[in-house]
Design an enzyme around this catalytic site. Structure first.
Site, PDB file in Angstrom:
ATOM      1  N   ASP A   1       8.409  -6.889  -7.182  1.00  0.00           N
ATOM      2  CA  ASP A   1       7.387  -7.455  -6.318  1.00  0.00           C
ATOM      3  C   ASP A   1       6.922  -8.767  -6.947  1.00  0.00           C
ATOM      4  O   ASP A   1       6.382  -8.768  -8.052  1.00  0.00           O
ATOM      5  CB  ASP A   1       6.191  -6.511  -6.158  1.00  0.00           C
ATOM      6  CG  ASP A   1       5.221  -6.976  -5.075  1.00  0.00           C
ATOM      7  OD1 ASP A   1       4.821  -8.155  -5.110  1.00  0.00           O
ATOM      8  OD2 ASP A   1       4.865  -6.163  -4.198  1.00  0.00           O
TER       9      ASP A   1
ATOM     10  N   HIS B   1      11.972   6.208  13.477  1.00  0.00           N
ATOM     11  CA  HIS B   1      10.686   5.623  13.078  1.00  0.00           C
ATOM     12  C   HIS B   1       9.577   6.680  13.129  1.00  0.00           C
ATOM     13  O   HIS B   1       8.547   6.509  13.786  1.00  0.00           O
ATOM     14  CB  HIS B   1      10.339   4.438  13.992  1.00  0.00           C
ATOM     15  CG  HIS B   1       9.405   3.465  13.344  1.00  0.00           C
ATOM     16  ND1 HIS B   1       9.262   2.160  13.787  1.00  0.00           N
ATOM     17  CD2 HIS B   1       8.549   3.582  12.287  1.00  0.00           C
ATOM     18  CE1 HIS B   1       8.368   1.536  13.044  1.00  0.00           C
ATOM     19  NE2 HIS B   1       7.922   2.374  12.126  1.00  0.00           N
TER      20      HIS B   1
ATOM     21  N   ARG C   1       0.842  -1.200   0.000  1.00  0.00           N
ATOM     22  CA  ARG C   1       0.000   0.000   0.000  1.00  0.00           C
ATOM     23  C   ARG C   1       0.879   1.254   0.000  1.00  0.00           C
ATOM     24  O   ARG C   1       0.624   2.209  -0.737  1.00  0.00           O
ATOM     25  CB  ARG C   1      -0.920  -0.011   1.220  1.00  0.00           C
ATOM     26  CG  ARG C   1      -2.003   1.061   1.198  1.00  0.00           C
ATOM     27  CD  ARG C   1      -2.718   1.098   2.523  1.00  0.00           C
ATOM     28  NE  ARG C   1      -3.409  -0.124   2.828  1.00  0.00           N
ATOM     29  CZ  ARG C   1      -4.721  -0.324   2.669  1.00  0.00           C
ATOM     30  NH1 ARG C   1      -5.473   0.646   2.180  1.00  0.00           N
ATOM     31  NH2 ARG C   1      -5.271  -1.471   2.990  1.00  0.00           N
ATOM     32  N   ILE C   2       1.939   1.236   0.816  1.00  0.00           N
ATOM     33  CA  ILE C   2       2.837   2.395   0.863  1.00  0.00           C
ATOM     34  C   ILE C   2       3.649   2.488  -0.418  1.00  0.00           C
ATOM     35  O   ILE C   2       3.821   3.575  -0.985  1.00  0.00           O
ATOM     36  CB  ILE C   2       3.753   2.319   2.096  1.00  0.00           C
ATOM     37  CG1 ILE C   2       2.922   2.447   3.383  1.00  0.00           C
ATOM     38  CG2 ILE C   2       4.825   3.402   2.042  1.00  0.00           C
ATOM     39  CD1 ILE C   2       3.685   2.140   4.646  1.00  0.00           C
TER      40      ILE C   2
ATOM     41  N   GLU D   1      15.416  -2.083  16.568  1.00  0.00           N
ATOM     42  CA  GLU D   1      14.707  -0.817  16.365  1.00  0.00           C
ATOM     43  C   GLU D   1      15.498   0.358  16.915  1.00  0.00           C
ATOM     44  O   GLU D   1      15.544   1.428  16.311  1.00  0.00           O
ATOM     45  CB  GLU D   1      13.328  -0.889  17.038  1.00  0.00           C
ATOM     46  CG  GLU D   1      12.484   0.357  16.897  1.00  0.00           C
ATOM     47  CD  GLU D   1      11.786   0.471  15.551  1.00  0.00           C
ATOM     48  OE1 GLU D   1      11.133   1.501  15.317  1.00  0.00           O
ATOM     49  OE2 GLU D   1      11.890  -0.468  14.736  1.00  0.00           O
TER      50      GLU D   1
ATOM     51  N   ALA E   1      10.293   0.673   5.979  1.00  0.00           N
ATOM     52  CA  ALA E   1       9.444  -0.503   6.194  1.00  0.00           C
ATOM     53  C   ALA E   1       9.758  -1.130   7.546  1.00  0.00           C
ATOM     54  O   ALA E   1       9.200  -0.727   8.569  1.00  0.00           O
ATOM     55  CB  ALA E   1       9.648  -1.495   5.046  1.00  0.00           C
ATOM     56  N   ARG E   2      10.654  -2.097   7.565  1.00  0.00           N
ATOM     57  CA  ARG E   2      11.095  -2.735   8.800  1.00  0.00           C
ATOM     58  C   ARG E   2      12.594  -2.978   8.700  1.00  0.00           C
ATOM     59  O   ARG E   2      13.114  -3.322   7.644  1.00  0.00           O
ATOM     60  CB  ARG E   2      10.364  -4.065   9.043  1.00  0.00           C
ATOM     61  CG  ARG E   2       8.890  -3.910   9.404  1.00  0.00           C
ATOM     62  CD  ARG E   2       8.711  -3.241  10.774  1.00  0.00           C
ATOM     63  NE  ARG E   2       7.306  -3.193  11.190  1.00  0.00           N
ATOM     64  CZ  ARG E   2       6.484  -2.180  10.959  1.00  0.00           C
ATOM     65  NH1 ARG E   2       6.942  -1.131  10.279  1.00  0.00           N
ATOM     66  NH2 ARG E   2       5.240  -2.204  11.376  1.00  0.00           N
TER      67      ARG E   2
ATOM     68  N   ASP F   1      14.739   5.022   8.474  1.00  0.00           N
ATOM     69  CA  ASP F   1      13.752   5.381   9.504  1.00  0.00           C
ATOM     70  C   ASP F   1      13.501   4.201  10.436  1.00  0.00           C
ATOM     71  O   ASP F   1      12.904   4.364  11.488  1.00  0.00           O
ATOM     72  CB  ASP F   1      12.437   5.814   8.847  1.00  0.00           C
ATOM     73  CG  ASP F   1      11.460   6.403   9.842  1.00  0.00           C
ATOM     74  OD1 ASP F   1      11.862   7.318  10.597  1.00  0.00           O
ATOM     75  OD2 ASP F   1      10.296   5.947   9.893  1.00  0.00           O
TER      76      ASP F   1
END
Length: 342
Positions: free
Chosen positions: A192, A300, A172-173, A281, A252-253, A276
């Site tokens: 993708d 983040h 979606r992003i 984390e 993202a992650r 980010d």
């Protein structure tokens, strides 16, 4: 006490401490009270070990209005919610609190992932355009020089005309980023495995392999979901394929990038990065990510914060209004989609 003929659904706010005060402005609480039978100022923080007041509210709730910090809705929690029919999540991913027990019960779910995608995409767009202009490099050089300089000569080859941008993941992003990039004179590649040629054509991108994308792009932006198969999706092979001065963006992650392979590339100054998210984390206090001049490290913050939370609340309340009117959600979450989504 509501009137006996009041057909509004009974709702319960369920989220982490302090979240509701940031998420909901007065106008949101007013609308919530108009759409449902609820106390718009009461929030249940722990549904696994609820207070007597929260347990009573949960027993009557037909819909939960959730956000960050919501309790996982296990079979045990759902046993205390016999009337629950829907969960409206005023944030992005529902993976943290929607369990198999919810799907087995036939509970319908919606989230404000669409509203949360926009600020992440905006952050990414800014990072892409700044990367093309070599903003990190020129700012660091200017800080050191503090004098007249031949910037046109030093920045020869920079700019955002006909530059190639690689998008990893048509999430979606990722799709919002592609949409925001359309007005610019950029060539956009996409990797993708779930997107075919006709869909890529509709998106206005060229579908490539991951290795080709990394080798051909001056900016690589990661938007894939965190799944077992995407762990270290960007590893040593992909990083080595990137040309010198390529910028890697991750909103993202952190686990999608092998930081053990990335750090030597950054320390050598060969690549640049806008991170980010990291893995872990919170980087260790002595991590070079904090001080490297070719790295922009942010805590983040690409997703919704400040007044952007109100956009998520607006979308969630729109969905709640549909539920109260007996209409299906405009943006439902389906159990099958969670296996390849954020």
């Amino acid at each position: 006490m509501p009137h006996a003929t009041d057909n509004r659904p009974t709702a319960l706010l369920a989220m982490g401490p302090g979240i509701a005060d940031r998420l909901l402005a007065d106008r949101h609480r007013t609308r919530l009270a108009a759409l449902t039978r609820t106390d718009p100022h009461f929030v249940a923080h722990d549904l696994a070990d609820p207070t007597p007041e929260a347990a009573a509210a949960l027993a009557e709730a037909e819909v939960l209005f959730t956000c960050w910090g919501a309790t996982p809705l296990t079979a045990g929690v759902l046993a205390g919610a016999p009337r629950l029919r829907a969960v409206v999540h005023a944030a992005g991913s529902v993976k943290h609190h929607i369990t198999d027990a919810c799907w087995e019960r036939g509970i319908t779910v919606t989230s404000a992932a669409g509203a949360n995608a926009l600020p992440v995409a905006e952050f990414t767009l800014a990072a892409i355009l700044f990367a093309g202009k070599r903003v990190l490099h020129s700012a660091e050089r200017y800080r050191g020089l503090r004098a007249e300089h031949n910037w046109l000569g030093e920045l020869d080859g920079a700019g955002n005309y006909r530059r190639t941008v690689g998008i990893v993941g048509a999430s979606r992003i990722g799709r919002r980023v592609i949409e925001l990039l359309r007005p610019f004179d950029l060539d956009v590649l996409l990797y993708d495995p779930y997107v075919d040629g006709p869909e890529a054509a509709r998106l206005g991108v060229r579908l490539t392999s991951l290795d080709e994308l990394c080798a051909s792009s001056s900016v690589v932006s990661v938007h894939a979901p965190q799944l077992p198969e995407t762990h270290h999706l960007i590893g040593a092979t992909q990083l080595a394929a990137m040309a010198d001065a390529t910028t890697l963006i991750n909103t993202a992650r952190g686990s999608l990038i092998d930081e053990g392979a990335l750090l030597p590339e950054l320390t050598a100054g060969r690549l640049q990065a806008v991170l980010d998210v990291t893995d872990p984390e919170l980087p260790s206090a002595d991590s070079p990510l904090y001080t490297l001049p070719n790295v922009l490290l942010t805590p983040h913050v690409a997703g919704s914060l400040g007044d952007e939370l109100h956009r998520m609340a607006d979308q969630a309340l729109d969905e709640l209004e549909r539920f109260a009117a007996g209409l299906p959600f405009a943006d439902p979450v389906h159990s099958g989609s969670l296996s390849h989504s954020a």
